[in-house]
Design a protein around this motif. Structure first.
Motif, PDB file in Angstrom:
ATOM      1  N   GLU A 110      -3.519   5.250  -2.671  1.00  0.00           N
ATOM      2  CA  GLU A 110      -4.398   4.627  -3.735  1.00  0.00           C
ATOM      3  C   GLU A 110      -4.667   5.723  -4.936  1.00  0.00           C
ATOM      4  N   LEU A 111      -5.012   6.950  -4.536  1.00  0.00           N
ATOM      5  CA  LEU A 111      -5.344   7.969  -5.307  1.00  0.00           C
ATOM      6  C   LEU A 111      -3.820   8.407  -6.162  1.00  0.00           C
ATOM      7  N   VAL A 112      -2.895   8.447  -5.444  1.00  0.00           N
ATOM      8  CA  VAL A 112      -1.644   8.866  -5.917  1.00  0.00           C
ATOM      9  C   VAL A 112      -1.190   7.821  -7.031  1.00  0.00           C
ATOM     10  N   VAL A 113      -1.441   6.464  -6.766  1.00  0.00           N
ATOM     11  CA  VAL A 113      -1.372   5.493  -7.757  1.00  0.00           C
ATOM     12  C   VAL A 113      -2.303   5.621  -8.895  1.00  0.00           C
ATOM     13  N   TRP A 114      -3.237   6.039  -8.690  1.00  0.00           N
ATOM     14  CA  TRP A 114      -4.324   6.248  -9.849  1.00  0.00           C
ATOM     15  C   TRP A 114      -4.366   7.621 -10.592  1.00  0.00           C
ATOM     16  N   LEU A 115      -3.811   8.334  -9.975  1.00  0.00           N
ATOM     17  CA  LEU A 115      -3.899   9.671 -10.653  1.00  0.00           C
ATOM     18  C   LEU A 115      -2.415  10.321 -11.014  1.00  0.00           C
ATOM     19  N   VAL A 116      -1.309   9.776 -10.417  1.00  0.00           N
ATOM     20  CA  VAL A 116       0.014  10.346 -10.700  1.00  0.00           C
ATOM     21  C   VAL A 116       0.664   9.219 -11.925  1.00  0.00           C
ATOM     22  N   PRO A 117       0.741   9.814 -13.028  1.00  0.00           N
ATOM     23  CA  PRO A 117       1.379   9.070 -13.915  1.00  0.00           C
ATOM     24  C   PRO A 117       2.823   8.806 -14.066  1.00  0.00           C
ATOM     25  N   SER A 118       3.111   8.090 -12.946  1.00  0.00           N
ATOM     26  CA  SER A 118       4.446   7.738 -12.786  1.00  0.00           C
ATOM     27  C   SER A 118       4.766   6.348 -12.277  1.00  0.00           C
ATOM     28  N   LEU A 119       5.589   5.513 -13.054  1.00  0.00           N
ATOM     29  CA  LEU A 119       5.684   4.100 -12.836  1.00  0.00           C
ATOM     30  C   LEU A 119       6.476   3.881 -11.497  1.00  0.00           C
ATOM     31  N   ILE A 120       7.544   4.652 -11.364  1.00  0.00           N
ATOM     32  CA  ILE A 120       8.264   4.410 -10.261  1.00  0.00           C
ATOM     33  C   ILE A 120       7.687   4.924  -8.814  1.00  0.00           C
ATOM     34  N   GLY A 121       6.955   6.083  -9.123  1.00  0.00           N
ATOM     35  CA  GLY A 121       6.178   6.496  -7.863  1.00  0.00           C
ATOM     36  C   GLY A 121       5.070   5.734  -7.449  1.00  0.00           C
ATOM     37  N   GLY A 122       4.318   5.087  -8.367  1.00  0.00           N
ATOM     38  CA  GLY A 122       3.467   4.274  -8.140  1.00  0.00           C
ATOM     39  C   GLY A 122       3.899   3.064  -7.512  1.00  0.00           C
ATOM     40  N   ALA A 123       4.789   2.356  -7.926  1.00  0.00           N
ATOM     41  CA  ALA A 123       5.516   1.110  -7.334  1.00  0.00           C
ATOM     42  C   ALA A 123       5.763   1.465  -5.646  1.00  0.00           C
ATOM     43  N   VAL A 124       6.532   2.805  -5.358  1.00  0.00           N
ATOM     44  CA  VAL A 124       6.739   2.954  -4.290  1.00  0.00           C
ATOM     45  C   VAL A 124       5.589   3.143  -3.407  1.00  0.00           C
ATOM     46  N   ALA A 125       4.478   3.905  -3.862  1.00  0.00           N
ATOM     47  CA  ALA A 125       3.270   3.988  -3.321  1.00  0.00           C
ATOM     48  C   ALA A 125       2.383   2.950  -2.729  1.00  0.00           C
ATOM     49  N   VAL A 126       2.405   1.784  -3.874  1.00  0.00           N
ATOM     50  CA  VAL A 126       2.008   0.495  -3.505  1.00  0.00           C
ATOM     51  C   VAL A 126       2.724  -0.160  -2.479  1.00  0.00           C
ATOM     52  N   SER A 127       3.913  -0.159  -2.227  1.00  0.00           N
ATOM     53  CA  SER A 127       4.769  -0.641  -1.283  1.00  0.00           C
ATOM     54  C   SER A 127       4.310  -0.214  -0.136  1.00  0.00           C
ATOM     55  N   ILE A 128       4.160   1.080   0.078  1.00  0.00           N
ATOM     56  CA  ILE A 128       3.683   1.660   1.578  1.00  0.00           C
ATOM     57  C   ILE A 128       2.403   1.536   1.776  1.00  0.00           C
ATOM     58  N   ILE A 129       1.500   1.238   0.917  1.00  0.00           N
ATOM     59  CA  ILE A 129       0.056   0.944   1.038  1.00  0.00           C
ATOM     60  C   ILE A 129       0.053  -0.409   1.611  1.00  0.00           C
ATOM     61  N   GLY A 130       0.903  -1.362   1.166  1.00  0.00           N
ATOM     62  CA  GLY A 130       1.198  -2.687   1.854  1.00  0.00           C
ATOM     63  C   GLY A 130       1.364  -2.327   3.432  1.00  0.00           C
ATOM     64  N   ILE A 131       2.490  -1.517   3.777  1.00  0.00           N
ATOM     65  CA  ILE A 131       2.821  -1.214   5.033  1.00  0.00           C
ATOM     66  C   ILE A 131       1.616  -0.748   5.928  1.00  0.00           C
ATOM     67  N   PHE A 132       0.665   0.015   5.551  1.00  0.00           N
ATOM     68  CA  PHE A 132      -0.327   0.519   6.188  1.00  0.00           C
ATOM     69  C   PHE A 132      -1.518  -0.557   6.240  1.00  0.00           C
ATOM     70  N   LEU A 133      -1.727  -1.263   5.265  1.00  0.00           N
ATOM     71  CA  LEU A 133      -2.910  -2.304   5.249  1.00  0.00           C
ATOM     72  C   LEU A 133      -2.501  -3.506   6.190  1.00  0.00           C
ATOM     73  N   GLY A 134      -0.949  -3.848   6.364  1.00  0.00           N
ATOM     74  CA  GLY A 134      -0.664  -4.932   6.921  1.00  0.00           C
ATOM     75  C   GLY A 134      -0.972  -5.086   8.428  1.00  0.00           C
ATOM     76  N   PRO A 135      -0.882  -4.017   9.359  1.00  0.00           N
ATOM     77  CA  PRO A 135      -1.291  -4.308  10.793  1.00  0.00           C
ATOM     78  C   PRO A 135      -2.805  -4.304  10.920  1.00  0.00           C
ATOM     79  N   MET A 136      -3.577  -3.938   9.825  1.00  0.00           N
ATOM     80  CA  MET A 136      -5.238  -3.570   9.880  1.00  0.00           C
ATOM     81  C   MET A 136      -5.666  -5.188  10.379  1.00  0.00           C
ATOM     82  N   TYR A 137      -4.954  -6.141   9.894  1.00  0.00           N
ATOM     83  CA  TYR A 137      -5.412  -7.574  10.092  1.00  0.00           C
ATOM     84  C   TYR A 137      -4.518  -8.260  10.299  1.00  0.00           C
TER      85      TYR A 137
END
Length: 306
Positions: free
Chosen positions: A278-305
């Motif tokens: 989330e900090l990467v999405v917030w602080l790194v000014p990269s559209l592609i990097g943010g999109a990739v980070a968001v997808s990986i966040i989804g992977i880690f959030l998925g099995p929590m519930y």
């Protein structure tokens, strides 16, 4: 659950268009989420009474019918008060189906945690596919016709629920597959009191409050953030698909990690990794990097519930 995922995945790509069409600021347009939450809470509290009165099969179909009505309202792009009312009705119907489907699958024998993971992965599949459609409709003059697609899926869902479960109670459905009926309380009131006395219920309710809030916020507002802050174009809605696609993958693909590391310990690991990204999405000014980070966040959030 596919319909629930489809519904949640649709809002993010359509949100900038809804703001533009109705001329709303962020505070007013966020009433979409407020009304959906009010509807969901109402459905959650009504579920216990309705389940005791009508049974599993009828209640879950009622929830699907509510979504049919809601999408019919939303498809007309009515004035904003009526539009958000559709979200409240939708939330009510989703709550009924969510409670009934989770309760049914959790009562199944033989690896219920795997079956719950698959059930919620189907939610991720719905949320993965809907932004692909919603992003296209968001760029069309008749943007609200996306809800006609949702209406069609909700209608098919209603028919399938009637055909598969036949408006029967959960005990009758379980008996058909050779499972004994579960324990019952003496009344709806006593069941409600028993539930509220459980410390675990309050802890899990608080956890789900935070978790679902994070999930819906990510899926709902990420597209707006990317467009307004990162300068994303009309196709930014596909980022929402990446997030929910990661959610789907994580709920099935990381089941073995949960068992190997331990289900309690792994939650902390996933949380730390998700916060870091989330900090990467917030602080790194990269559209592609943010999109990739968001997808990986989804992977880690998925099995929590669940």
């Amino acid at each position: 659950m596919y319909l629930a995922g489809w519904n949640d995945g649709s809002t993010g790509p359509l949100l900038p268009r809804i703001q533009k069409v109705y001329g709303l600021n962020f505070t007013i347009v966020s009433l979409i989420f407020v009304f959906a939450c009010v509807g969901f809470l109402s459905g959650a509290f009504a579920n216990l009474y309705l389940n005791g009165r009508f049974g599993f099969g009828k209640v879950i179909v009622l929830g699907s019918v509510c979504q049919v009505i809601a999408y019919a309202i939303e498809a007309g792009a009515l004035p904003f008060p009526a539009f958000v009312l559709g979200y409240a009705i939708n939330g009510f119907g989703m709550a009924l189906q969510d409670a009934q489907s989770n309760g049914y699958v959790a009562s199944l024998k033989d690896n219920p945690e795997v079956k719950m993971g698959i059930l919620h992965a189907v939610y991720g599949a719905g949320a993965l596919s809907s932004p692909l459609v919603a992003t296209q409709f968001a760029q069309l003059p008749h943007w609200s016709f996306h809800y006609l697609c949702s209406l069609g899926i909700a209608f098919v869902n209603t028919v399938l629920l009637i055909v598969v479960f036949g408006l029967k109670t959960q005990d009758e459905c379980l008996a058909q597959i050779g499972q004994p009926a579960g324990e019952k309380g003496t009344s709806e009131k006593s069941q409600f009191n028993q539930i509220l006395r459980l410390r675990e219920v309050h802890l899990l309710a608080f956890f789900i409050l935070i978790y679902v809030g994070v999930e819906v916020t990510m899926g709902g507002w990420m597209v707006t953030y990317v467009i307004d802050v990162r300068g994303g174009g009309p196709s930014s809605g596909y980022i929402s698909s990446g997030f929910f696609g990661g959610l789907m993958i994580g709920r099935v693909g990381l089941l073995w990690v949960n068992k190997k590391v331990g289900e309690r310990r792994v939650l902390f690991i996933y949380s730390i990794l998700a916060i870091g990204l989330e900090l990467v999405v917030w602080l790194v000014p990269s559209l592609i990097g943010g999109a990739v980070a968001v997808s990986i966040i989804g992977i880690f959030l998925g099995p929590m519930y669940p």
